[in-house]
Motif scaffolding. Structure first.
Motif, short mmCIF file in Angstrom:
data_model
loop_
_atom_site.label_atom_id
_atom_site.label_comp_id
_atom_site.label_asym_id
_atom_site.label_seq_id
_atom_site.Cartn_x
_atom_site.Cartn_y
_atom_site.Cartn_z
N PHE A 1 -21.23 -27.24 3.87
CA PHE A 1 -20.92 -27.25 5.29
C PHE A 1 -22.03 -27.92 6.09
O PHE A 1 -23.21 -27.56 5.95
N ASP A 2 -21.64 -28.87 6.90
CA ASP A 2 -22.56 -29.48 7.86
C ASP A 2 -22.30 -28.79 9.20
O ASP A 2 -21.31 -29.06 9.87
N TYR A 3 -23.21 -27.87 9.56
CA TYR A 3 -23.00 -27.11 10.79
C TYR A 3 -24.10 -27.39 11.83
O TYR A 3 -24.32 -26.58 12.74
N GLY A 4 -24.74 -28.56 11.69
CA GLY A 4 -25.82 -28.90 12.60
C GLY A 4 -27.10 -28.16 12.29
O GLY A 4 -27.95 -27.96 13.17
N GLN A 5 -27.27 -27.77 11.02
CA GLN A 5 -28.43 -27.01 10.62
C GLN A 5 -29.72 -27.82 10.77
O GLN A 5 -29.76 -29.02 10.52
N ARG A 6 -30.75 -27.13 11.17
CA ARG A 6 -32.07 -27.74 11.36
C ARG A 6 -32.61 -28.30 10.04
O ARG A 6 -33.29 -29.32 10.03
N HIS A 7 -32.29 -27.65 8.96
CA HIS A 7 -32.73 -28.08 7.63
C HIS A 7 -31.63 -28.88 6.94
O HIS A 7 -31.26 -28.61 5.79
N ALA A 8 -31.12 -29.89 7.62
CA ALA A 8 -30.01 -30.69 7.09
C ALA A 8 -30.40 -31.45 5.83
O ALA A 8 -29.52 -32.00 5.16
N ILE A 9 -31.69 -31.45 5.48
CA ILE A 9 -32.13 -32.08 4.24
C ILE A 9 -31.40 -31.46 3.04
O ILE A 9 -31.21 -32.11 2.01
N GLU A 10 -30.94 -30.19 3.19
CA GLU A 10 -30.22 -29.56 2.08
C GLU A 10 -28.95 -30.33 1.73
O GLU A 10 -28.53 -30.36 0.57
N LEU A 11 -28.34 -30.96 2.73
CA LEU A 11 -27.14 -31.75 2.47
C LEU A 11 -27.46 -33.02 1.69
O LEU A 11 -26.62 -33.52 0.94
N THR A 12 -28.67 -33.52 1.85
CA THR A 12 -29.10 -34.73 1.14
C THR A 12 -29.35 -34.46 -0.33
O THR A 12 -29.08 -35.32 -1.18
N VAL A 13 -29.87 -33.27 -0.65
CA VAL A 13 -30.20 -32.98 -2.05
C VAL A 13 -28.98 -32.57 -2.87
O VAL A 13 -29.02 -32.61 -4.10
N ARG A 14 -27.89 -32.18 -2.22
CA ARG A 14 -26.71 -31.67 -2.93
C ARG A 14 -26.16 -32.63 -3.99
O ARG A 14 -25.92 -32.21 -5.14
N PRO A 15 -25.91 -33.92 -3.66
CA PRO A 15 -25.31 -34.80 -4.67
C PRO A 15 -26.15 -34.95 -5.93
O PRO A 15 -25.61 -34.93 -7.05
N THR A 16 -27.46 -35.08 -5.77
CA THR A 16 -28.34 -35.22 -6.93
C THR A 16 -28.32 -33.95 -7.77
O THR A 16 -28.27 -33.99 -9.01
N LEU A 17 -28.35 -32.80 -7.10
CA LEU A 17 -28.28 -31.53 -7.81
C LEU A 17 -27.01 -31.42 -8.64
O LEU A 17 -27.05 -31.02 -9.81
N ILE B 1 -17.54 -30.15 4.45
CA ILE B 1 -16.76 -29.80 5.63
C ILE B 1 -17.64 -29.86 6.88
O ILE B 1 -18.76 -29.33 6.88
N ASP B 2 -17.12 -30.49 7.92
CA ASP B 2 -17.82 -30.56 9.21
C ASP B 2 -17.54 -29.29 10.01
O ASP B 2 -16.42 -29.05 10.44
N LEU B 3 -18.57 -28.46 10.15
CA LEU B 3 -18.46 -27.25 10.98
C LEU B 3 -19.49 -27.30 12.11
O LEU B 3 -20.11 -26.29 12.44
N SER B 4 -19.66 -28.47 12.69
CA SER B 4 -20.66 -28.64 13.75
C SER B 4 -20.37 -27.78 14.97
O SER B 4 -21.26 -27.56 15.79
N LEU B 5 -19.16 -27.28 15.07
CA LEU B 5 -18.86 -26.40 16.20
C LEU B 5 -19.73 -25.14 16.18
O LEU B 5 -19.98 -24.53 17.23
N ILE B 6 -20.25 -24.75 15.00
CA ILE B 6 -21.13 -23.59 14.92
C ILE B 6 -22.38 -23.80 15.76
O ILE B 6 -22.80 -22.91 16.51
N SER B 7 -22.97 -24.99 15.67
CA SER B 7 -24.17 -25.26 16.45
C SER B 7 -23.87 -25.34 17.93
O SER B 7 -24.76 -25.11 18.77
#
Length: 239
Positions: A39-55, A76-82
């Protein structure tokens, strides 16, 4: 690695962090088919989304069985959370305790929304198990990480969708040291090394120095918990 024993089909909430990576491997050791959702929810630590594919690619390479069982990844885009929340997880503000006794890293409704969206996807994909890394042993007091919350949510989802989803939370009653231990049992030292170097947990999104326990600022609650658990785990190993 645990012996495969289940023909169920699972969807794992996979952020790219230590807990969700351990949960993913746990699911791969048990279920015939496993998919992941992030989920991409506008998290401050969005770097976690970058590491996912390699993992995910590295986990696929651990064994032919895991390669065969690990299916599609869904983002999934859940930017409405932010847009709805005002928290230290979604804005550049200092981490502190609030008047209600919860840290301002608590994102109200986040895990509830994650599970609801995951259940909707699982319904379409014919997946009957949802796996999440919620934990009531080592946590910051988040009410949506509690076992009774997950049990109530399972009932609500099944009633609302007229289905038979099962919510699994394999980390619910173990501490962070035991989470490291579980990873070692599932994937040996190679999985421990992968979690150390390739997952991301730090709330501030710091990826600089690689500490013995992994990347991170070393001072936020997530880093402190991860580091303490790693050192306790290492101290428990046979000398």
């Amino acid at each position: 690695m645990n012996k495969f024993s289940n023909n169920d089909r699972a969807l794992v909430l996979f952020s790219g962090g230590q807990d969700s990576t351990t949960c993913l491997v746990w699911a791969l050791s048990r279920y015939a088919h496993v998919e992941t959702i992030g989920f991409d929810y506008g998290q401050r630590h969005a770097i976690e989304l970058t590491v996912r594919p390699t993992l995910l690619e590295k986990i696929r390479s651990f064994s032919p069985e895991w390669q065969a069982r690990l299916g599609e990844d869904h983002m999934i885009d859940l930017s409405l959370i932010s847009q709805l929340s005002h928290t230290a997880m979604t804005e550049n503000i200092a981490i502190e305790m609030q008047a209600n006794g919860l840290p301002n890293t608590f994102v109200p409704g986040r895990n509830l929304m994650f599970m609801m969206v995951a259940a909707t996807l699982a319904y379409r994909r014919d997946l009957n198990v949802l796996v999440g890394g919620m934990c009531e042993t080592d946590f910051s007091g988040y009410p949506d990480c509690r076992d009774d919350t997950m049990k109530a949510l399972q009932v609500a989802l099944n009633l609302g969708m007229a289905t038979h989803l099962k919510l699994e939370t394999p980390l619910m009653w173990i501490d962070k040291a035991q989470t490291w231990e579980l990873a070692g049992q599932l994937g040996g030292s190679n999985l421990i090394d992968l979690i150390r170097a390739d997952t991301h947990t730090c709330y501030l999104g710091e990826r600089g120095q690689l500490h013995d326990w992994g990347h991170g600022c070393g001072t936020c609650p997530a880093c402190e918990l991860r580091a303490r658990g790693y050192h306790q785990y290492q101290a428990s190993l046979p000398k």
